[in-house]
Design a protein around this motif. Structure first.
Motif, PDB file in Angstrom:
ATOM      1  N   VAL A  27       1.827  17.872  -2.036  1.00  0.00           N
ATOM      2  CA  VAL A  27       1.365  18.990  -2.854  1.00  0.00           C
ATOM      3  C   VAL A  27       2.527  19.455  -3.728  1.00  0.00           C
ATOM      4  N   SER A  28       2.245  19.642  -5.009  1.00  0.00           N
ATOM      5  CA  SER A  28       3.297  20.100  -5.917  1.00  0.00           C
ATOM      6  C   SER A  28       2.769  21.171  -6.859  1.00  0.00           C
ATOM      7  N   VAL A  29       3.697  21.904  -7.432  1.00  0.00           N
ATOM      8  CA  VAL A  29       3.395  22.859  -8.493  1.00  0.00           C
ATOM      9  C   VAL A  29       4.021  22.290  -9.755  1.00  0.00           C
ATOM     10  N   VAL A  30       3.178  22.003 -10.737  1.00  0.00           N
ATOM     11  CA  VAL A  30       3.640  21.481 -12.020  1.00  0.00           C
ATOM     12  C   VAL A  30       3.803  22.672 -12.956  1.00  0.00           C
ATOM     13  N   THR A  31       4.941  22.716 -13.642  1.00  0.00           N
ATOM     14  CA  THR A  31       5.275  23.880 -14.460  1.00  0.00           C
ATOM     15  C   THR A  31       5.723  23.492 -15.860  1.00  0.00           C
ATOM     16  N   THR A  32       5.601  24.455 -16.762  1.00  0.00           N
ATOM     17  CA  THR A  32       6.190  24.339 -18.094  1.00  0.00           C
ATOM     18  C   THR A  32       6.568  25.741 -18.561  1.00  0.00           C
ATOM     19  N   PHE A  33       7.439  25.804 -19.554  1.00  0.00           N
ATOM     20  CA  PHE A  33       7.833  27.076 -20.168  1.00  0.00           C
ATOM     21  C   PHE A  33       7.267  27.062 -21.580  1.00  0.00           C
ATOM     22  N   HIS A  34       6.391  28.024 -21.877  1.00  0.00           N
ATOM     23  CA  HIS A  34       5.680  28.006 -23.155  1.00  0.00           C
ATOM     24  C   HIS A  34       5.481  29.445 -23.623  1.00  0.00           C
ATOM     25  N   ASP A  35       5.674  29.690 -24.898  1.00  0.00           N
ATOM     26  CA  ASP A  35       5.495  31.031 -25.480  1.00  0.00           C
ATOM     27  C   ASP A  35       6.267  32.099 -24.712  1.00  0.00           C
ATOM     28  N   GLY A  36       7.495  31.787 -24.315  1.00  0.00           N
ATOM     29  CA  GLY A  36       8.361  32.760 -23.689  1.00  0.00           C
ATOM     30  C   GLY A  36       8.134  33.015 -22.217  1.00  0.00           C
ATOM     31  N   THR A  41       0.588  25.143 -12.184  1.00  0.00           N
ATOM     32  CA  THR A  41      -0.631  24.895 -11.425  1.00  0.00           C
ATOM     33  C   THR A  41      -0.331  23.955 -10.266  1.00  0.00           C
ATOM     34  N   THR A  42      -1.110  24.078  -9.204  1.00  0.00           N
ATOM     35  CA  THR A  42      -0.966  23.210  -8.045  1.00  0.00           C
ATOM     36  C   THR A  42      -1.690  21.898  -8.293  1.00  0.00           C
ATOM     37  N   VAL A  43      -1.041  20.793  -7.946  1.00  0.00           N
ATOM     38  CA  VAL A  43      -1.671  19.471  -8.045  1.00  0.00           C
ATOM     39  C   VAL A  43      -1.302  18.634  -6.825  1.00  0.00           C
ATOM     40  N   SER A  44      -2.172  17.698  -6.500  1.00  0.00           N
ATOM     41  CA  SER A  44      -1.840  16.709  -5.478  1.00  0.00           C
ATOM     42  C   SER A  44      -1.920  15.307  -6.066  1.00  0.00           C
ATOM     43  N   LYS A  69      -1.116  23.961 -22.741  1.00  0.00           N
ATOM     44  CA  LYS A  69       0.236  24.292 -23.182  1.00  0.00           C
ATOM     45  C   LYS A  69       1.109  23.054 -23.366  1.00  0.00           C
ATOM     46  N   LEU A  70       0.555  21.870 -23.113  1.00  0.00           N
ATOM     47  CA  LEU A  70       1.337  20.641 -23.175  1.00  0.00           C
ATOM     48  C   LEU A  70       1.029  19.814 -24.406  1.00  0.00           C
ATOM     49  N   GLU A  71       2.063  19.140 -24.904  1.00  0.00           N
ATOM     50  CA  GLU A  71       1.938  18.175 -25.985  1.00  0.00           C
ATOM     51  C   GLU A  71       3.058  17.155 -25.789  1.00  0.00           C
ATOM     52  N   VAL A  72       3.013  16.084 -26.534  1.00  0.00           N
ATOM     53  CA  VAL A  72       4.084  15.095 -26.455  1.00  0.00           C
ATOM     54  C   VAL A  72       5.407  15.793 -26.765  1.00  0.00           C
ATOM     55  N   GLY A  73       6.396  15.575 -25.918  1.00  0.00           N
ATOM     56  CA  GLY A  73       7.696  16.217 -26.066  1.00  0.00           C
ATOM     57  C   GLY A  73       7.881  17.449 -25.197  1.00  0.00           C
ATOM     58  N   SER A  74       6.797  18.009 -24.661  1.00  0.00           N
ATOM     59  CA  SER A  74       6.921  19.162 -23.767  1.00  0.00           C
ATOM     60  C   SER A  74       7.733  18.788 -22.539  1.00  0.00           C
ATOM     61  N   ARG A  75       8.440  19.784 -21.995  1.00  0.00           N
ATOM     62  CA  ARG A  75       9.158  19.588 -20.735  1.00  0.00           C
ATOM     63  C   ARG A  75       8.301  20.155 -19.614  1.00  0.00           C
ATOM     64  N   ILE A  76       8.147  19.384 -18.551  1.00  0.00           N
ATOM     65  CA  ILE A  76       7.426  19.873 -17.380  1.00  0.00           C
ATOM     66  C   ILE A  76       8.257  19.596 -16.135  1.00  0.00           C
ATOM     67  N   GLY A  77       8.020  20.404 -15.121  1.00  0.00           N
ATOM     68  CA  GLY A  77       8.670  20.217 -13.837  1.00  0.00           C
ATOM     69  C   GLY A  77       7.642  19.949 -12.767  1.00  0.00           C
ATOM     70  N   VAL A  78       7.952  19.034 -11.877  1.00  0.00           N
ATOM     71  CA  VAL A  78       7.112  18.769 -10.712  1.00  0.00           C
ATOM     72  C   VAL A  78       7.900  19.276  -9.509  1.00  0.00           C
ATOM     73  N   ALA A  93      -2.833  27.470  -7.255  1.00  0.00           N
ATOM     74  CA  ALA A  93      -4.142  26.833  -7.382  1.00  0.00           C
ATOM     75  C   ALA A  93      -5.156  27.790  -8.009  1.00  0.00           C
ATOM     76  N   GLY A  94      -4.866  29.083  -7.974  1.00  0.00           N
ATOM     77  CA  GLY A  94      -5.787  30.079  -8.510  1.00  0.00           C
ATOM     78  C   GLY A  94      -5.610  30.313  -9.997  1.00  0.00           C
ATOM     79  N   LYS A  95      -6.398  31.213 -10.510  1.00  0.00           N
ATOM     80  CA  LYS A  95      -6.322  31.613 -11.913  1.00  0.00           C
ATOM     81  C   LYS A  95      -5.470  32.862 -12.034  1.00  0.00           C
TER      82      LYS A  95
END
Length: 163
Positions: A27-36, A41-44, A69-78, A93-95
């Motif tokens: 189980v992981s939380v995938v993250t990005t930094f966008h618009d400040g 979100t949780t993913v498996s 919030k993602l596009e080519v070139g975005s940075r994400i963390g797993v 996992a929630g909203k």
């Protein structure tokens, strides 16, 4: 000529869901930094894709706010979660916009990194591939690390760990 058997789509979906429920997944939380701000979100559904060059894939639901919030070139963390982080998994996992409330994090390698985690992989998005009701995010690995903590796993709709 024999006739092809008719496949009942509803039955197939239920049996496929049951089969996949029998596969233990990290189980992981995938993250990005966008618009400040941080988003996550949780993913498996993520996997190592290539060692040369290092690549990872992440599967995101097409309805995911993170995906918008993602596009080519975005940075994400797993952020692969540790065995004691079930509540973190449920929160992400929630909203809602308060997912990071009371969850210590910092920007690391261009993406929000949870301070407590089992492992970390930072990616640069290379491709977004539509696939059914999900989109596969293909990412080039920019950084990675791990701890000795046991991982949080998901199996038969319950959280656990591997010992």
């Amino acid at each position: 000529m024999s006739e092809e058997p008719t496949i009942d789509a509803e039955v197939l979906q239920k049996s496929f869901r049951a089969a996949m429920g029998n596969v233990a997944a990290a189980v992981s939380v995938v993250t990005t930094f966008h618009d400040g701000g941080p988003h996550g979100t949780t993913v498996s559904a993520f996997s190592s894709l290539s060692m040369d060059p290092p690549m990872l894939l992440v599967s995101l639901d097409n309805r995911s706010n993170l995906l918008t919030k993602l596009e080519v070139g975005s940075r994400i963390g797993v952020n692969v979660l540790a065995a004691d982080q079930e509540q973190v998994a449920m929160r992400f996992a929630g909203k809602g916009d308060d997912k990071f409330l009371d969850v210590p994090w910092q920007l690391e390698d261009g993406a929000p990194a949870l301070r407590e985690r089992h492992a970390w992989v930072a990616l640069s998005v290379e491709r977004l591939v539509p696939a059914g009701d999900h989109t596969i995010v293909l990412g080039a690995v920019e950084a990675a690390d791990s701890t000795d903590a046991a991982p949080l796993t998901y199996w038969q709709r319950t959280f656990g760990t591997h010992t």
